[in-house]
Design an enzyme around this catalytic site. Structure first.
Site, PDB file in Angstrom:
ATOM      1  N   GLY A 244     -16.697  43.681  -4.242  1.00  0.00           N
ATOM      2  CA  GLY A 244     -16.377  44.005  -2.866  1.00  0.00           C
ATOM      3  C   GLY A 244     -17.264  43.418  -1.800  1.00  0.00           C
ATOM      4  O   GLY A 244     -16.963  43.566  -0.614  1.00  0.00           O
ATOM      5  N   GLU A 281     -19.338  43.952 -10.109  1.00  0.00           N
ATOM      6  CA  GLU A 281     -18.271  42.996 -10.441  1.00  0.00           C
ATOM      7  C   GLU A 281     -17.909  42.141  -9.227  1.00  0.00           C
ATOM      8  O   GLU A 281     -16.807  42.249  -8.687  1.00  0.00           O
ATOM      9  CB  GLU A 281     -17.016  43.777 -10.852  1.00  0.00           C
ATOM     10  CG  GLU A 281     -17.180  44.593 -12.094  1.00  0.00           C
ATOM     11  CD  GLU A 281     -16.038  45.593 -12.282  1.00  0.00           C
ATOM     12  OE1 GLU A 281     -15.366  45.958 -11.283  1.00  0.00           O
ATOM     13  OE2 GLU A 281     -15.827  45.994 -13.420  1.00  0.00           O
ATOM     14  N   PRO A 282     -18.801  41.276  -8.782  1.00  0.00           N
ATOM     15  CA  PRO A 282     -18.453  40.446  -7.621  1.00  0.00           C
ATOM     16  C   PRO A 282     -17.466  39.341  -7.985  1.00  0.00           C
ATOM     17  O   PRO A 282     -17.566  38.726  -9.049  1.00  0.00           O
ATOM     18  CB  PRO A 282     -19.804  39.830  -7.220  1.00  0.00           C
ATOM     19  CG  PRO A 282     -20.588  39.799  -8.489  1.00  0.00           C
ATOM     20  CD  PRO A 282     -20.156  40.993  -9.292  1.00  0.00           C
ATOM     21  N   GLY A 283     -16.520  39.109  -7.108  1.00  0.00           N
ATOM     22  CA  GLY A 283     -15.596  37.988  -7.264  1.00  0.00           C
ATOM     23  C   GLY A 283     -15.788  37.041  -6.092  1.00  0.00           C
ATOM     24  O   GLY A 283     -16.358  35.960  -6.195  1.00  0.00           O
ATOM     25  N   ARG A 284     -15.352  37.528  -4.912  1.00  0.00           N
ATOM     26  CA  ARG A 284     -15.402  36.711  -3.684  1.00  0.00           C
ATOM     27  C   ARG A 284     -16.791  36.135  -3.421  1.00  0.00           C
ATOM     28  O   ARG A 284     -16.917  34.956  -3.067  1.00  0.00           O
ATOM     29  CB  ARG A 284     -14.985  37.610  -2.509  1.00  0.00           C
ATOM     30  CG  ARG A 284     -14.765  36.886  -1.210  1.00  0.00           C
ATOM     31  CD  ARG A 284     -14.543  37.893  -0.063  1.00  0.00           C
ATOM     32  NE  ARG A 284     -13.660  38.975  -0.431  1.00  0.00           N
ATOM     33  CZ  ARG A 284     -12.342  38.998  -0.229  1.00  0.00           C
ATOM     34  NH1 ARG A 284     -11.759  37.992   0.365  1.00  0.00           N
ATOM     35  NH2 ARG A 284     -11.620  40.034  -0.612  1.00  0.00           N
ATOM     36  N   CYS A 352       9.350  27.263   4.834  1.00  0.00           N
ATOM     37  CA  CYS A 352      10.499  27.508   5.707  1.00  0.00           C
ATOM     38  C   CYS A 352      10.470  28.888   6.332  1.00  0.00           C
ATOM     39  O   CYS A 352      11.417  29.661   6.175  1.00  0.00           O
ATOM     40  CB  CYS A 352      11.773  27.327   4.913  1.00  0.00           C
ATOM     41  SG  CYS A 352      11.968  25.615   4.461  1.00  0.00           S
ATOM     42  N   GLU A 353       9.365  29.231   6.971  1.00  0.00           N
ATOM     43  CA  GLU A 353       9.375  30.460   7.755  1.00  0.00           C
ATOM     44  C   GLU A 353       8.261  30.423   8.780  1.00  0.00           C
ATOM     45  O   GLU A 353       7.225  29.787   8.564  1.00  0.00           O
ATOM     46  CB  GLU A 353       9.265  31.698   6.861  1.00  0.00           C
ATOM     47  CG  GLU A 353       8.009  31.814   6.036  1.00  0.00           C
ATOM     48  CD  GLU A 353       7.990  33.130   5.267  1.00  0.00           C
ATOM     49  OE1 GLU A 353       8.661  33.210   4.237  1.00  0.00           O
ATOM     50  OE2 GLU A 353       7.305  34.078   5.721  1.00  0.00           O
ATOM     51  N   TYR A 382      -9.380  33.923  -3.963  1.00  0.00           N
ATOM     52  CA  TYR A 382      -8.040  34.444  -3.670  1.00  0.00           C
ATOM     53  C   TYR A 382      -7.165  33.425  -2.922  1.00  0.00           C
ATOM     54  O   TYR A 382      -6.337  33.796  -2.101  1.00  0.00           O
ATOM     55  CB  TYR A 382      -8.132  35.768  -2.896  1.00  0.00           C
ATOM     56  CG  TYR A 382      -8.971  36.810  -3.613  1.00  0.00           C
ATOM     57  CD1 TYR A 382      -8.482  37.419  -4.766  1.00  0.00           C
ATOM     58  CD2 TYR A 382     -10.239  37.150  -3.162  1.00  0.00           C
ATOM     59  CE1 TYR A 382      -9.260  38.360  -5.444  1.00  0.00           C
ATOM     60  CE2 TYR A 382     -11.014  38.088  -3.839  1.00  0.00           C
ATOM     61  CZ  TYR A 382     -10.524  38.687  -4.971  1.00  0.00           C
ATOM     62  OH  TYR A 382     -11.277  39.612  -5.645  1.00  0.00           O
TER      63      TYR A 382
HETATM   64  N1  LLP Z   1     -13.683  44.938  -9.396  1.00  0.00           N
HETATM   65  C1  LLP Z   1     -12.491  45.500  -9.206  1.00  0.00           C
HETATM   66  C2  LLP Z   1     -12.124  46.669  -9.999  1.00  0.00           C
HETATM   67  C3  LLP Z   1     -11.598  44.988  -8.257  1.00  0.00           C
HETATM   68  O1  LLP Z   1     -10.412  45.564  -8.081  1.00  0.00           O
HETATM   69  C4  LLP Z   1     -11.961  43.845  -7.496  1.00  0.00           C
HETATM   70  C5  LLP Z   1     -11.046  43.264  -6.514  1.00  0.00           C
HETATM   71  C6  LLP Z   1     -13.224  43.278  -7.737  1.00  0.00           C
HETATM   72  C7  LLP Z   1     -14.067  43.855  -8.682  1.00  0.00           C
HETATM   73  C8  LLP Z   1     -13.699  42.055  -7.009  1.00  0.00           C
HETATM   74  O2  LLP Z   1     -13.786  42.268  -5.657  1.00  0.00           O
HETATM   75  P1  LLP Z   1     -14.471  41.148  -4.715  1.00  0.00           P
HETATM   76  O3  LLP Z   1     -15.920  41.061  -5.068  1.00  0.00           O
HETATM   77  O4  LLP Z   1     -13.776  39.857  -4.959  1.00  0.00           O
HETATM   78  O5  LLP Z   1     -14.230  41.658  -3.339  1.00  0.00           O
HETATM   79  N2  LLP Z   1      -6.615  39.475  -2.607  1.00  0.00           N
HETATM   80  C9  LLP Z   1      -7.576  40.146  -1.754  1.00  0.00           C
HETATM   81  C10 LLP Z   1      -8.685  40.791  -2.550  1.00  0.00           C
HETATM   82  C11 LLP Z   1      -8.195  41.775  -3.559  1.00  0.00           C
HETATM   83  C12 LLP Z   1      -9.327  42.321  -4.383  1.00  0.00           C
HETATM   84  C13 LLP Z   1      -8.841  43.145  -5.500  1.00  0.00           C
HETATM   85  N3  LLP Z   1      -9.863  43.679  -6.332  1.00  0.00           N
HETATM   86  C14 LLP Z   1      -8.126  39.151  -0.739  1.00  0.00           C
HETATM   87  O6  LLP Z   1      -7.722  37.989  -0.754  1.00  0.00           O
HETATM   88  O7  LLP Z   1      -8.927  39.521   0.123  1.00  0.00           O
END
Ligand code: LLP
Length: 424
Positions: A244, A281-284, A352-353, A382
């Site tokens: 997050g 659990e970082p993604g972004r 097309c929108e 994402y």
């Molecule tokens: N752990 C869990 C359980 C999650 O559901 C998520 C993201 C993460 C970790 C990773 O979160 P992050 O560090 O990436 O914020 N499509 C949306 C984001 C959806 C995130 C869903 N879950 C966007 O483009 O902003």
């Protein structure tokens, strides 16, 4: 009007003497010429640095990369090589991570509606943790154990009732959520009691995730506080506080670093008496700023007194975030990074929108013309992972750059790929 802030570009970005951009020692113009546009260009060194920062901040085995942000085999391997574990949120993400050679024992399996088949694969391959999200899932796990499958180590996903300051679609910690066991109404306690009694699961910890693209450290500290109140008396070995952490997408935005996030969370947990291993659990935060997307301008439409539209060769199919969440981006010309930007325009795609918008109120270099390359920074999270074939556009390639070498890790889809599943 200012040039694009260099702070939004990947770590190894350099402005060359002719004003053009290189990343990882590769000219962005050359990469676009070789692989075509649109193209996602990732700075490999940047990706590795963020993985290492996460491992340094939280400790080995405590930083779990959320693959939903960006996944292909090269990325799964890179994160694992740098010491991260992987969070997979579907059978498909699990399949790709395993196909990359990441051991099942490094995977955490997530999802609010995991199927029996997905759970079966997770248990038989031996994933590290399954994060149990509902009583229905617990029923399924008990049925699988009754079939003779081994007992999985599980975490209970808790909804802590903390409302993160972010877009409604990516906030998950509040009571009104499809995720997890509600702490406030006693469901979490009932779930934990049942899991502790159950011979079909081995409850090793708790999990929460309050939302995505959260900037305020205080939101994370609040979640840690609420979770600690529940977790400390249970004294389970693991506490996972989700992902997050937000990132800066546009000029003027500022987000905490992974290290600062680690300090806030770990200090909060220590002062709250948490004795469990704390993981995240970082993604972004790992991948977003590592990439830029490069497009070619194809059409410029000036409507006097109304607006100027600048259309590129991609759009909502390679970046749906502006349309979904109203997310902002910057754009610039990789041929002239320092160019001041004074052309106010709407940057749109080729779908097309009318909703196909990449930047609602863009400022572009005044001299932007048809045929120019335009790049949007901070598109590593994402974007590719949420890309679609809308209007039968082929998905762009992904190129990793580093040490002067551009390495395609996902090729551009071909027209034939569009018929791959079409049975005629
Ligand atoms: N752990 C869990 C359980 C999650 O559901 C998520 C993201 C993460 C970790 C990773 O979160 P992050 O560090 O990436 O914020 N499509 C949306 C984001 C959806 C995130 C869903 N879950 C966007 O483009 O902003």
């Amino acid at each position: 009007m200012t040039a694009v802030p260099l702070s939004l570009l990947p770590d190894t970005a350099k402005v060359l003497h002719d004003g053009s951009l290189s990343i990882g020692g590769c000219s962005v113009g050359d990469v676009a010429a070789e692989f075509g546009t649109p193209v996602f260009i990732y700075d490999e060194q940047h990706l590795r640095a963020r993985c290492r920062e996460a491992v340094a901040a939280f400790g080995p085995g405590r930083a779990v990369y959320a693959t939903k942000a960006f996944l292909c085999r090269a990325m799964a391997r890179l994160a694992y090589e740098e010491g991260m574990l992987l969070d997979v949120a579907s059978g498909g993400e699990m399949f790709v991570a395993l196909a990359a050679g990441v051991p099942a024992a490094a995977l955490t399996f997530h999802g609010n509606n995991k199927s029996v088949d997905e759970l079966r694969v997770a248990i038989t391959t031996g994933v590290r943790h399954i994060v149990v999200d509902s009583f229905d899932e617990l029923d399924r796990l008990e049925a699988l154990h009754a079939e003779g499958l081994p007992v999985p180590a599980v975490l209970a996903r808790i909804t802590p009732g903390v409302h993160a300051h972010t877009h409604e679609f990516v906030a998950t910690g509040q009571d009104d959520s499809k995720f997890g066991f509600n702490l406030g109404n006693g469901e979490a306690q009932r779930a934990v009691d049942r899991m502790r009694r159950s011979a079909s699961v081995d409850l090793v910890g708790l999990h929460c995730h309050i939302g995505s693209n959260v900037f305020a450290a205080s939101n994370f500290a609040k979640a840690a506080e609420v979770m600690a109140g529940f977790a400390v008396p249970l004294d389970l070995p693991e506490l996972v506080l989700g992902g997050g952490l937000g990132v800066a997408y546009v000029m003027g935005e500022e987000a905490p670093s992974i290290m600062q996030w680690g300090n806030v969370l770990l200090d909060a947990c220590a002062s709250l008496g948490v004795r469990s291993h704390v993981s995240v659990e970082p993604g972004r935060a790992i991948v977003a700023a590592a990439a830029i997307t490069v497009y070619t301008v194809g059409t410029i439409k000036r409507i006097p007194g109304v607006r100027t539209y600048v259309a590129v060769d991609g759009g909502m199919s390679d970046n749906p975030r502006p349309v979904l969440y109203g997310s902002g981006y910057e754009a610039f010309r990789p041929a002239d990074v320092r160019a001041t930007r004074s052309l106010q325009a709407r940057l749109v795609g080729k779908h097309c929108e009318s909703g196909d918008v990449l930047i609602f109120d863009a400022v572009l270099p005044e001299e932007t013309t048809v045929g120019d390359l335009l790049a949007t920074p901070v598109t590593g999270a994402y974007g590719y992972s949420m890309a679609s074939n809308y209007n039968m556009l082929t998905r762009p390639p992904v190129v990793f750059v580093g040490n002067g070498i551009a390495r395609p890790v996902v090729r551009r889809e071909s027209m034939e790929d569009l018929l791959r599943c079409d049975l005629d």
